[in-house]
Design an enzyme around this catalytic site. Structure first.
Site, short mmCIF file in Angstrom:
data_model
loop_
_atom_site.label_atom_id
_atom_site.label_comp_id
_atom_site.label_asym_id
_atom_site.label_seq_id
_atom_site.Cartn_x
_atom_site.Cartn_y
_atom_site.Cartn_z
N GLU A 219 0.81 -1.22 0.00
CA GLU A 219 0.00 0.00 0.00
C GLU A 219 0.85 1.27 0.00
OE1 GLU A 219 -2.58 0.58 3.42
OE2 GLU A 219 -3.58 2.26 2.47
N LYS B 193 -2.53 -2.03 -3.14
CA LYS B 193 -3.57 -1.16 -2.55
C LYS B 193 -3.17 0.29 -2.77
CE LYS B 193 -5.89 -0.16 1.84
NZ LYS B 193 -6.58 -0.77 2.97
#
Ligand code: 13P
Length: 345
Positions: free
Chosen positions: A182, A224
């Site tokens: 992420e 992500k």
């Protein structure tokens, strides 16, 4: 990286299940300071017991598994128990929701680079991952934060964060845990959508270069990212379709086709906007993309339910209704079947 065929197969199977066609992830892994900040805003006492109660409300929502493939937990939660004595991991797994865990230790100011952050948590990570795997956690999350501002982000910040993400990812895969990678470009500020595009493109190129260097198996991970959006204070706020087009264009330039799925963070967008933008991407591009486009929302799924719950047991049924509804709207967005009518109660 030298991983056995079996381990690679398991990583791929779990990664695929995390972005299964009609499902996405629920981020409920707020650290102590973040969870407390959200509670404080509503005047909810910032106690361990109330954090537990809140998360019990979430995981006992009936039908959550219709839209949620996996839930990201925080270390505190996996050591707590529900009122009936079962663990959070057991209840999720029993409902066919894959349990995962946030493993980064949060961000700190990056030395020598004012205004920029680096994520900590690599020291001792191998041992922590080994314990998490034994407890039944099947995927992990590490969040890097990139700020747009005057003269930032710097290449130094991008490379240091990408390097940490890649080292985390390879440690996860060694333990048989699917890494969620992420890198979040923050929405804070007055920058334009074009600037967000430019920075997100640079970030993702740097991240995938480091993932390659460190030998991460791309088929066994989930990305992500942020959506490509204008800063919250930018005067020009592009339409839903413009955001969808810019985001997909940026991802097509940077994310290898071997990655099974992309699960967006919501990053402070309203719940409705996050659903509408994800939906537009799937309506316009779903059949043409090499990877699935899904969600790993925290606030965009939880916020309405948290507002209703307000720390009170009596509000649990209504809060669960709101949580179920938001998850269901995002399931529709994942399928390209969301519309504003769904928001009318
Ligand atoms: P938000 O969707 O609230 O941005 O949270 C997602 C997340 O997991 C951030 O790390």
């Amino acid at each position: 990286m030298v991983l056995s065929e079996n381990k690679i197969k398991k990583l791929i199977d779990v990664a695929k299940a995390m972005v299964a066609d009609s499902k996405g992830l629920l981020a409920m892994d707020e650290s102590y300071p973040t969870c407390n900040k959200r509670f404080a805003k509503l005047g909810i006492p910032e106690t361990e017991e109330l954090r537990r109660d809140y998360r019990e409300m979430i995981v006992t929502t009936a039908g959550l598994n219709e839209s949620i493939s996996g839930a990201i937990l925080f270390d505190e939660t996996i050591r707590q128990h529900l009122k009936d004595g079962s663990s959070f991991i057991e209840i999720l797994a029993g409902n066919k929701i894959i349990p995962g865990i946030k493993v980064d230790a949060g961000t700190v100011a990056m030395a020598g680079h004012p205004g920029e952050k680096i994520t900590e948590g690599l020291d001792g990570l191998r041992d922590r991952l080994s314990e998490y795997a034994q407890m039944g956690l099947q995927f992990a999350k590490w969040r890097a934060v990139i700020t747009i501002g005057e003269g930032i982000p710097t290449q130094a910040c991008l490379e240091a964060n990408a390097h940490a993400l890649a080292r985390y990812a390879v440690l996860c895969q060694e333990e048989g845990i699917v890494p969620i990678v992420e890198p979040e470009v923050l929405m804070d500020g007055s920058h334009t959508m074009e600037r967000c595009f430019e920075v997100t493109e640079q970030v993702l190129h740097t991240v995938f270069s480091q993932l390659y260097t460190q030998g991460v198996v791309l088929e066994g991970m989930i990305l992500k990212p942020n959506m490509v959006v204008p800063g919250l204070l930018c005067e020009k706020q592009e339409s839903i379709n413009e955001v969808a087009d810019a985001t997909v264009k940026c991802l097509l330039r940077t994310v290898p086709a071997a990655v099974p799925g992309i699960a967006f963070l919501s990053g402070g967008q309203s719940s409705e906007l996050a659903s509408a933008r994800l939906n537009a991407m799937n309506v316009r591009f779903k059949t043409k993309l090499p990877w699935g486009l899904s969600y790993s929302f925290g606030r965009a799924i939880q916020q309405p339910a948290l507002d209703i719950w307000h720390g009170k047991e009596a509000n649990v049924p209504e809060a669960q209704k709101a949580l179920y509804h938001r998850a269901w709207c995002n399931r529709a967005a994942r399928l390209g079947e969301y519309n504003a009518e769904m928001e009318k109660k």
